[in-house]
Write a protein that holds these residues in place. Sequence first.
Motif, PDB file in Angstrom:
ATOM      1  N   TRP A  37     -21.547  28.712   3.136  1.00 13.56           N
ATOM      2  CA  TRP A  37     -20.159  28.272   3.002  1.00 13.56           C
ATOM      3  C   TRP A  37     -19.330  28.514   4.254  1.00 13.56           C
ATOM      4  O   TRP A  37     -18.129  28.744   4.188  1.00 13.56           O
ATOM      5  N   MET A  95     -21.914  21.121  -3.875  1.00 19.32           N
ATOM      6  CA  MET A  95     -20.683  20.811  -4.607  1.00 19.32           C
ATOM      7  C   MET A  95     -20.981  20.178  -5.962  1.00 19.32           C
ATOM      8  O   MET A  95     -20.282  20.448  -6.937  1.00 19.32           O
ATOM      9  N   THR A  96     -22.009  19.362  -6.034  1.00 20.96           N
ATOM     10  CA  THR A  96     -22.300  18.675  -7.292  1.00 20.96           C
ATOM     11  C   THR A  96     -23.185  19.476  -8.237  1.00 20.96           C
ATOM     12  O   THR A  96     -23.263  19.145  -9.417  1.00 20.96           O
ATOM     13  N   THR A  97     -23.840  20.504  -7.748  1.00 18.10           N
ATOM     14  CA  THR A  97     -24.622  21.345  -8.656  1.00 18.10           C
ATOM     15  C   THR A  97     -23.843  22.578  -9.093  1.00 18.10           C
ATOM     16  O   THR A  97     -23.906  22.966 -10.255  1.00 18.10           O
ATOM     17  N   GLN A  98     -23.099  23.181  -8.206  1.00 17.91           N
ATOM     18  CA  GLN A  98     -22.350  24.381  -8.571  1.00 17.91           C
ATOM     19  C   GLN A  98     -21.055  24.060  -9.308  1.00 17.91           C
ATOM     20  O   GLN A  98     -20.565  24.875 -10.075  1.00 17.91           O
ATOM     21  N   TYR A  99     -20.497  22.894  -9.043  1.00 23.62           N
ATOM     22  CA  TYR A  99     -19.252  22.484  -9.694  1.00 23.62           C
ATOM     23  C   TYR A  99     -19.461  21.144 -10.395  1.00 23.62           C
ATOM     24  O   TYR A  99     -18.692  20.214 -10.220  1.00 23.62           O
ATOM     25  N   ARG A 100     -20.495  21.083 -11.236  1.00 18.20           N
ATOM     26  CA  ARG A 100     -20.858  19.804 -11.847  1.00 18.20           C
ATOM     27  C   ARG A 100     -19.806  19.290 -12.813  1.00 18.20           C
ATOM     28  O   ARG A 100     -19.752  18.109 -13.105  1.00 18.20           O
ATOM     29  N   TRP A 101     -18.946  20.150 -13.329  1.00 22.06           N
ATOM     30  CA  TRP A 101     -17.880  19.706 -14.218  1.00 22.06           C
ATOM     31  C   TRP A 101     -16.705  19.093 -13.442  1.00 22.06           C
ATOM     32  O   TRP A 101     -15.869  18.427 -14.029  1.00 22.06           O
ATOM     33  N   LEU A 102     -16.659  19.306 -12.131  1.00 22.98           N
ATOM     34  CA  LEU A 102     -15.581  18.760 -11.314  1.00 22.98           C
ATOM     35  C   LEU A 102     -15.993  17.560 -10.467  1.00 22.98           C
ATOM     36  O   LEU A 102     -15.196  16.655 -10.235  1.00 22.98           O
ATOM     37  N   TYR A 103     -17.234  17.584  -9.969  1.00 17.87           N
ATOM     38  CA  TYR A 103     -17.652  16.583  -8.994  1.00 17.87           C
ATOM     39  C   TYR A 103     -18.929  15.885  -9.417  1.00 17.87           C
ATOM     40  O   TYR A 103     -19.774  16.444 -10.108  1.00 17.87           O
ATOM     41  N   GLU A 113     -14.478  13.448  -7.154  1.00 23.57           N
ATOM     42  CA  GLU A 113     -14.032  14.090  -8.387  1.00 23.57           C
ATOM     43  C   GLU A 113     -14.423  13.239  -9.566  1.00 23.57           C
ATOM     44  O   GLU A 113     -14.359  12.011  -9.504  1.00 23.57           O
TER      45      GLU A 113
END
Length: 120
Positions: A37, A95-103, A113
């Motif tokens: 990061w 971004m799409t695996t750790q924040y799958r509910w957002l992205y 998004e």
Amino acid sequence: MQGILYEEPSIWLFLLITVIMGGWAAWMTGRAIALTWRPFWTLILYLFILGAAVRFIHFALFGGTLLSIHYYAVDTIVLLIIGALGFQYRRARMMTTQYRWLYERTGPFSWREKAPTTKG
């Protein structure tokens, strides 16, 4: 192209050292920077150092010019392109695996998004 992009007698040496070996190292550097990061500008610093290492390999193994700004710039630009692709690929995946509910993923190098869902 010989003399503009590479100074060796064959393009295969340029492809082997700069694109394949240096490119693999640049891709992995971009991946590592994204995984921790860190901001993108740190990748640029590391790839300038890697560009010097690639230039040294050309010099030490194949008799290339060590202190040539022109060929250092060519090698470093190739590494910057490949490293930036590695960084962006890994960042999009994170971004799409750790924040799958957002992205959600829109391609190998991008995300967006998710549209808000309406219940009812």
